[in-house]
Design a protein around this motif. Structure first.
Motif, PDB file in Angstrom:
ATOM      1  N   ALA A 146      23.852 -63.034 -26.842  1.00  0.00           N
ATOM      2  CA  ALA A 146      24.311 -62.050 -25.851  1.00  0.00           C
ATOM      3  C   ALA A 146      25.704 -61.531 -26.207  1.00  0.00           C
ATOM      4  O   ALA A 146      25.974 -60.327 -26.117  1.00  0.00           O
ATOM      5  N   LYS A 147      26.580 -62.428 -26.612  1.00  0.00           N
ATOM      6  CA  LYS A 147      27.930 -62.013 -27.010  1.00  0.00           C
ATOM      7  C   LYS A 147      27.885 -61.167 -28.279  1.00  0.00           C
ATOM      8  O   LYS A 147      28.617 -60.181 -28.399  1.00  0.00           O
ATOM      9  N   ALA A 148      27.025 -61.551 -29.217  1.00  0.00           N
ATOM     10  CA  ALA A 148      26.892 -60.786 -30.456  1.00  0.00           C
ATOM     11  C   ALA A 148      26.409 -59.374 -30.152  1.00  0.00           C
ATOM     12  O   ALA A 148      26.944 -58.398 -30.684  1.00  0.00           O
ATOM     13  N   GLU A 149      25.412 -59.257 -29.294  1.00  0.00           N
ATOM     14  CA  GLU A 149      24.883 -57.932 -28.954  1.00  0.00           C
ATOM     15  C   GLU A 149      25.953 -57.078 -28.273  1.00  0.00           C
ATOM     16  O   GLU A 149      26.114 -55.899 -28.592  1.00  0.00           O
ATOM     17  N   ALA A 150      26.685 -57.655 -27.358  1.00  0.00           N
ATOM     18  CA  ALA A 150      27.753 -56.924 -26.675  1.00  0.00           C
ATOM     19  C   ALA A 150      28.821 -56.462 -27.662  1.00  0.00           C
ATOM     20  O   ALA A 150      29.303 -55.328 -27.591  1.00  0.00           O
ATOM     21  N   SER A 151      29.162 -57.320 -28.602  1.00  0.00           N
ATOM     22  CA  SER A 151      30.166 -56.977 -29.599  1.00  0.00           C
ATOM     23  C   SER A 151      29.690 -55.847 -30.505  1.00  0.00           C
ATOM     24  O   SER A 151      30.429 -54.899 -30.790  1.00  0.00           O
ATOM     25  N   VAL A 152      28.436 -55.912 -30.940  1.00  0.00           N
ATOM     26  CA  VAL A 152      27.897 -54.873 -31.817  1.00  0.00           C
ATOM     27  C   VAL A 152      27.786 -53.544 -31.068  1.00  0.00           C
ATOM     28  O   VAL A 152      28.075 -52.480 -31.626  1.00  0.00           O
ATOM     29  N   LYS A 153      27.410 -53.582 -29.809  1.00  0.00           N
ATOM     30  CA  LYS A 153      27.354 -52.344 -29.017  1.00  0.00           C
ATOM     31  C   LYS A 153      28.742 -51.711 -28.916  1.00  0.00           C
ATOM     32  O   LYS A 153      28.887 -50.492 -29.004  1.00  0.00           O
ATOM     33  N   GLU A 154      29.763 -52.537 -28.749  1.00  0.00           N
ATOM     34  CA  GLU A 154      31.133 -52.012 -28.710  1.00  0.00           C
ATOM     35  C   GLU A 154      31.505 -51.396 -30.060  1.00  0.00           C
ATOM     36  O   GLU A 154      32.139 -50.340 -30.115  1.00  0.00           O
ATOM     37  N   MET A 155      31.079 -52.031 -31.153  1.00  0.00           N
ATOM     38  CA  MET A 155      31.322 -51.477 -32.489  1.00  0.00           C
ATOM     39  C   MET A 155      30.658 -50.114 -32.637  1.00  0.00           C
ATOM     40  O   MET A 155      31.240 -49.183 -33.209  1.00  0.00           O
TER      41      MET A 155
END
Length: 79
Positions: A52-61
């Motif tokens: 979940a954190k990885a997905e949120a981080s990639v979406k921000e990228m």
């Protein structure tokens, strides 16, 4: 953890690269290709272990750098 981002042009945005590919395919004898839309795939290797954190981080990228959200859509896939 790995992530894959698919970036494509939004509907209605002209795609000159896609048009050039369609034209070239016709010139090579591949008939029946009426439309081509070109995009890009970006693969990321992340240190994050929480999906979940990885997905949120990639979406921000994607919002900040990896896609132009005015003319492009993106999807994020956590692998």
């Amino acid at each position: 953890m790995k992530a894959r981002v698919h970036v494509t042009l939004k509907a209605g945005v002209l795609d000159p690269q896609g048009a050039a590919v369609r034209h070239s395919l016709g010139a090579l004898g591949f008939e029946g290709v009426e439309r081509v839309r070109q995009g890009k795939v970006i693969e990321l290797e992340l240190a994050e272990t929480d999906a979940a954190k990885a997905e949120a981080s990639v979406k921000e990228m994607c919002e900040k750098l990896l896609s132009n959200t005015v003319i492009e859509n993106y999807t994020v896939e956590i692998l």
